[in-house]
Design a protein around this motif. Structure first.
Motif, PDB file in Angstrom:
ATOM      1  N   PHE A   1       0.842  -1.196   0.000  1.00 45.47           N
ATOM      2  CA  PHE A   1       0.000   0.000   0.000  1.00 45.47           C
ATOM      3  C   PHE A   1       0.876   1.245   0.000  1.00 45.47           C
ATOM      4  N   TYR A   2       0.236   2.374  -0.393  1.00 44.80           N
ATOM      5  CA  TYR A   2       0.918   3.660  -0.278  1.00 44.80           C
ATOM      6  C   TYR A   2       1.024   4.015   1.207  1.00 44.80           C
ATOM      7  N   GLU A   3       1.759   5.057   1.500  1.00 49.29           N
ATOM      8  CA  GLU A   3       1.830   5.520   2.884  1.00 49.29           C
ATOM      9  C   GLU A   3       0.414   5.822   3.398  1.00 49.29           C
ATOM     10  N   VAL A   4       0.130   5.378   4.604  1.00 49.40           N
ATOM     11  CA  VAL A   4      -1.191   5.589   5.208  1.00 49.40           C
ATOM     12  C   VAL A   4      -1.062   6.653   6.293  1.00 49.40           C
ATOM     13  N   VAL A   5      -1.857   7.722   6.164  1.00 48.07           N
ATOM     14  CA  VAL A   5      -1.862   8.815   7.138  1.00 48.07           C
ATOM     15  C   VAL A   5      -3.166   8.744   7.925  1.00 48.07           C
ATOM     16  N   PHE A   6      -3.069   8.541   9.227  1.00 44.20           N
ATOM     17  CA  PHE A   6      -4.242   8.481  10.099  1.00 44.20           C
ATOM     18  C   PHE A   6      -4.476   9.848  10.727  1.00 44.20           C
TER      19      PHE A   6
ATOM     20  N   ASN B   1      -8.995   6.757  -1.307  1.00 47.75           N
ATOM     21  CA  ASN B   1      -8.088   6.220  -2.322  1.00 47.75           C
ATOM     22  C   ASN B   1      -7.223   7.355  -2.844  1.00 47.75           C
ATOM     23  N   ASN B   2      -6.038   7.481  -2.303  1.00 49.36           N
ATOM     24  CA  ASN B   2      -5.153   8.593  -2.622  1.00 49.36           C
ATOM     25  C   ASN B   2      -3.725   8.143  -2.350  1.00 49.36           C
ATOM     26  N   ASP B   3      -2.765   8.921  -2.797  1.00 46.77           N
ATOM     27  CA  ASP B   3      -1.360   8.674  -2.481  1.00 46.77           C
ATOM     28  C   ASP B   3      -0.790   9.955  -1.863  1.00 46.77           C
ATOM     29  N   PRO B   4      -0.635  10.029  -0.527  1.00 48.66           N
ATOM     30  CA  PRO B   4      -0.793   8.945   0.447  1.00 48.66           C
ATOM     31  C   PRO B   4      -2.262   8.656   0.741  1.00 48.66           C
ATOM     32  N   THR B   5      -2.534   7.445   1.235  1.00 44.20           N
ATOM     33  CA  THR B   5      -3.888   7.071   1.632  1.00 44.20           C
ATOM     34  C   THR B   5      -4.244   7.794   2.925  1.00 44.20           C
ATOM     35  N   ILE B   6      -5.392   8.471   2.920  1.00 37.80           N
ATOM     36  CA  ILE B   6      -5.842   9.211   4.098  1.00 37.80           C
ATOM     37  C   ILE B   6      -6.926   8.395   4.798  1.00 37.80           C
ATOM     38  N   ALA B   7      -6.782   8.206   6.101  1.00 36.31           N
ATOM     39  CA  ALA B   7      -7.772   7.463   6.884  1.00 36.31           C
ATOM     40  C   ALA B   7      -8.184   8.310   8.084  1.00 36.31           C
ATOM     41  N   TYR B   8      -9.492   8.559   8.191  1.00 36.52           N
ATOM     42  CA  TYR B   8     -10.035   9.298   9.329  1.00 36.52           C
ATOM     43  C   TYR B   8     -10.557   8.310  10.364  1.00 36.52           C
ATOM     44  N   LEU B   9     -10.086   8.456  11.602  1.00 31.12           N
ATOM     45  CA  LEU B   9     -10.509   7.596  12.700  1.00 31.12           C
ATOM     46  C   LEU B   9     -11.372   8.395  13.666  1.00 31.12           C
ATOM     47  N   LEU B  10     -12.356   7.727  14.234  1.00 31.28           N
ATOM     48  CA  LEU B  10     -13.236   8.362  15.211  1.00 31.28           C
ATOM     49  C   LEU B  10     -12.500   8.504  16.538  1.00 31.28           C
ATOM     50  N   ARG B  11     -12.384   9.728  17.021  1.00 30.87           N
ATOM     51  CA  ARG B  11     -11.595  10.007  18.226  1.00 30.87           C
ATOM     52  C   ARG B  11     -12.132   9.273  19.454  1.00 30.87           C
ATOM     53  N   SER B  12     -13.449   9.054  19.491  1.00 32.10           N
ATOM     54  CA  SER B  12     -14.064   8.453  20.682  1.00 32.10           C
ATOM     55  C   SER B  12     -13.982   6.927  20.707  1.00 32.10           C
TER      56      SER B  12
END
Length: 324
Positions: A30-35, A85-96
């Protein structure tokens, strides 16, 4: 749209690195994953924009946000993560989310990231779509300043009503052969004449009559010609090439078409994509990331994700069972 985004805590960042290592150890690529951590309200906002907070303004995104917010408030659904679906892959996580949920979601994200990079349907998608969406938004806002909100929004309504009328296989095959440029002008239609000797021809076949007949025959032929000459599955492309649009309208329609082709593979591969991510979050959690004290909580979350009910198709469940 402004988000109060934050990076992972040191604990979550350490778990993300460990999960990345396990995923790569299984051969995932995978591309770099940014959380990024966001609140549930911010996650609903991002989801309403299709995952792109930099997208152009339109009332339907607000409508989607209202639906998502009410569903969360009434306990009908909850978005755990959102992957772009991007380079880098962006992933949003729920803070709670609890720690066990965050680990499960991060393992799920790496499955999606591998799928986005390697599945054939995504081969031709723009891997810098986050920047492209921002460019689209800038141009749309410029047109709103020039022509007014109602004018631009009304035209966007028309375009978005047709956004699914594209050729899903166009990126992979050529529908028609390139048309060679003609070396000479097309022949003029032959006008039937009365047979006569040369000196009588101007009287029996007057030039004015011959020219009028030629024009009539050309008009009949034009009516019979197919338009377009070859069948065109991509309705948006047909409109771009043939519709009487102003320059700004053509640009807006081209943006909608480009975004439609970007999002199309996600609809085509929804079941396998979610099944692939679910398979890897299940594998990584049960073999590596799960601690004894987290077993019950993980089982409850996983069962909730895989839950099925009559009359509804759960892509997570169907995709996972197909892969197993």
């Amino acid at each position: 749209m402004r988000l109060q985004r934050s990076r992972l805590s040191p604990e979550l960042a350490a778990w993300a690195e460990r999960i990345r290592g396990w995923a790569e150890g299984y051969g995932l690529d995978f591309y770099e994953v940014v959380f990024e951590l966001v609140s549930h309200d911010e996650l609903n906002q991002v989801a309403a924009y299709g995952g792109f907070p930099t997208r152009y303004p339109h009332w339907r995104f607000g409508m989607s946000y209202e639906r998502l917010s009410k569903g969360y408030t009434w306990g009908l659904h909850k978005i755990y993560e959102l992957v772009i679906n991007n380079d880098p892959t962006i992933a949003y996580l729920l803070r709670s989310n609890a720690l066990v949920e965050q680990k499960m979601v991060m393992a799920h994200v790496f499955g999606h990231a591998d799928f986005f990079k390697n599945n054939a349907w995504f081969r031709h998608t723009n891997r810098k779509m986050l920047d492209e969406m921002a460019n689209h938004a800038t141009r749309v806002r410029r047109y709103i300043e020039q022509y007014g909100l109602e004018t631009v929004e009304r035209f966007l309504d028309d375009c978005l009503a047709l956004e699914n009328l594209i050729d899903l296989h166009r990126p992979f095959i050529r529908r028609t052969a390139p048309r060679p440029e003609p070396d000479r002008e097309p022949e003029r239609p032959v006008v039937p004449k009365l047979r006569a000797k040369r000196y009588m021809d101007p009287y029996l076949n007057p030039p004015e009559y011959v020219e009028a007949e030629r024009r009539r025959i050309e008009a009949e032929l034009e009516k019979r010609r197919k338009h377009p000459a070859e069948p065109e599955r991509d309705v948006l492309l047909f409109l771009l090439e043939n519709a009487p649009l102003e320059r700004w309208q053509r640009d807006v329609l081209d943006m909608v078409r480009e975004e439609a082709y970007y999002f199309a593979p996600q609809g085509q591969t929804k079941i396998l994509n979610e099944g692939w991510a679910s398979y890897w979050h299940s594998t990584i959690m049960t073999r590596h990331a799960l601690e004894d004290s987290e077993l019950i909580d993980y089982a409850a979350n996983h069962a909730g994700t895989m839950g099925s009910q009559p009359g509804a198709l759960n892509p997570y469940k169907v995709g996972l069972e197909l892969l197993r």
